[in-house]
Motif scaffolding. Sequence first.
Motif, PDB file in Angstrom:
ATOM      1  N   UNK A  55       0.946  -1.425  -0.093  1.00 40.86           N
ATOM      2  CA  UNK A  55       0.013  -0.199   0.485  1.00 40.86           C
ATOM      3  C   UNK A  55       0.681   1.059   0.213  1.00 40.86           C
ATOM      4  N   UNK A  56       0.145   2.187  -0.440  1.00 37.92           N
ATOM      5  CA  UNK A  56       0.929   3.651  -0.319  1.00 37.92           C
ATOM      6  C   UNK A  56       0.599   4.249   0.058  1.00 37.92           C
ATOM      7  N   UNK A  57       0.852   5.086   0.881  1.00 40.40           N
ATOM      8  CA  UNK A  57       0.915   5.800   2.240  1.00 40.40           C
ATOM      9  C   UNK A  57       1.123   7.628   1.524  1.00 40.40           C
ATOM     10  N   UNK A  58       0.260   8.699   1.623  1.00 44.58           N
ATOM     11  CA  UNK A  58       0.847  10.079   1.268  1.00 44.58           C
ATOM     12  C   UNK A  58       1.232  10.702   2.414  1.00 44.58           C
ATOM     13  N   UNK A  59       1.999  11.169   2.881  1.00 48.03           N
ATOM     14  CA  UNK A  59       2.622  12.930   3.845  1.00 48.03           C
ATOM     15  C   UNK A  59       1.351  13.812   3.707  1.00 48.03           C
ATOM     16  N   UNK A  60       0.807  14.657   4.157  1.00 46.46           N
ATOM     17  CA  UNK A  60       1.202  16.217   4.126  1.00 46.46           C
ATOM     18  C   UNK A  60       1.980  16.620   4.598  1.00 46.46           C
ATOM     19  N   UNK A  61       3.011  16.349   5.310  1.00 45.77           N
ATOM     20  CA  UNK A  61       3.539  17.517   6.096  1.00 45.77           C
ATOM     21  C   UNK A  61       2.595  17.419   7.848  1.00 45.77           C
ATOM     22  N   UNK A  62       2.496  16.533   8.073  1.00 45.58           N
ATOM     23  CA  UNK A  62       1.263  15.939   9.530  1.00 45.58           C
ATOM     24  C   UNK A  62       1.991  14.526  10.109  1.00 45.58           C
ATOM     25  N   UNK A  63       2.241  14.190  10.470  1.00 48.09           N
ATOM     26  CA  UNK A  63       1.706  12.776  11.388  1.00 48.09           C
ATOM     27  C   UNK A  63       0.644  12.277  11.011  1.00 48.09           C
ATOM     28  N   UNK A  64       0.596  11.225  10.906  1.00 47.19           N
ATOM     29  CA  UNK A  64      -0.946   9.491  10.438  1.00 47.19           C
ATOM     30  C   UNK A  64      -0.989   7.919  11.598  1.00 47.19           C
ATOM     31  N   UNK A  65      -2.132   8.479  11.748  1.00 46.45           N
ATOM     32  CA  UNK A  65      -2.913   7.467  12.226  1.00 46.45           C
ATOM     33  C   UNK A  65      -3.071   6.494  11.777  1.00 46.45           C
ATOM     34  N   UNK A  66      -2.456   5.063  11.726  1.00 49.90           N
ATOM     35  CA  UNK A  66      -3.462   3.524  10.940  1.00 49.90           C
ATOM     36  C   UNK A  66      -3.690   2.901  12.355  1.00 49.90           C
ATOM     37  N   UNK A  67      -4.865   2.219  11.328  1.00 52.98           N
ATOM     38  CA  UNK A  67      -5.226   0.856  12.638  1.00 52.98           C
ATOM     39  C   UNK A  67      -5.639   0.226  11.386  1.00 52.98           C
ATOM     40  N   UNK A  68      -5.846  -1.231  12.685  1.00 55.20           N
ATOM     41  CA  UNK A  68      -6.782  -2.304  11.657  1.00 55.20           C
ATOM     42  C   UNK A  68      -8.035  -2.496  12.000  1.00 55.20           C
ATOM     43  N   UNK A  69      -9.461  -2.287  11.260  1.00 55.85           N
ATOM     44  CA  UNK A  69      -9.905  -2.622  11.344  1.00 55.85           C
ATOM     45  C   UNK A  69     -10.940  -4.266  11.108  1.00 55.85           C
TER      46      UNK A  69
END
Length: 307
Positions: free
Chosen positions: A44-58
């Motif tokens: 998967x590709x996760x794109x950042x935009x000058x901020x932190x990102x939090x991922x979860x598993x549903x």
Amino acid sequence: MAFDTFSPNLGILLPGTGNDAGSWGNYTNTNLGTIIEQAISGYVIQVFNNASITLTIANGADSTARNMYIECQGTLGGATTYLYLPTNKKLYLVFNNTSDAQPLNVKTVLGAGVSIPNGYRALLVCDGINIQMAQSYFIGAFVGPLVGNVLGNVTGNVTGNVTGNLTGNVTGNVTGTTTALAVAHSINGVPFDGTADITITAVASASSLSGTTLAPNVVNSSLTTIGTLTGGQIPVGFLTGSFTTNANGLSTVATSGSASDVTTGTLPLNVVPASVLKQATLGSGVINVQSGGSPSGGSDGDIFLIY
């Protein structure tokens, strides 16, 4: 009737006995075709935009954080931007492919993490709290930056820069530019920190030389101080200058004593203080220094200094 549940790490649906009549096909397809496939080979590709990102598993649904391989793109905006992963126990391969040359910090909201330099990939594991490197033992060639501590032996060639402390033995050649030693040492009084060649000047100075035979190469040194000679031998060639013996065969600088073998002439002896001389036997061999008495031992051509 039993309730449906989900597996704790990947969120796979676990139907209760007798449940979900007519839905098993859909649930099985999601479990196998989406959830398990993401965990094993998902990219998967996760794109950042000058901020932190939090991922979860549903549970039971498509989730970015469940993928095995996560390529991070976009801009991080600074060195304190984070990719927060869930606390599910799981392997990850994370690629910092962002465009602003910043390190990517990967951690959970509860524990510690790792920092991945821009342009590099890291195999990570979540232990339920912390994100850490999944591999600490390497066999074969390793290409890329090694960030962190190396505990154990390194056998083979290291090509590249080494930044940090090295504790232990190094066997082999070191080619390249080195920085200064953490603690400089002196070699014969000349400071040496490992950054440049040093020149050692042969210097000898002693307040007392006792029972020692000076080697012939000392003649070319810068020995300027002898102090008190209490015994041993000095090569005649080491001495420079002269003092004169009188017609009776006694040195004009002697304070007492006599020596029948002393002859008229000059003797190269100006580096020996007059205060130590009482009696001298002249020759062309070595100078023997002894305390009191008559000349003892030696051979023809020796000089005796008796004090």
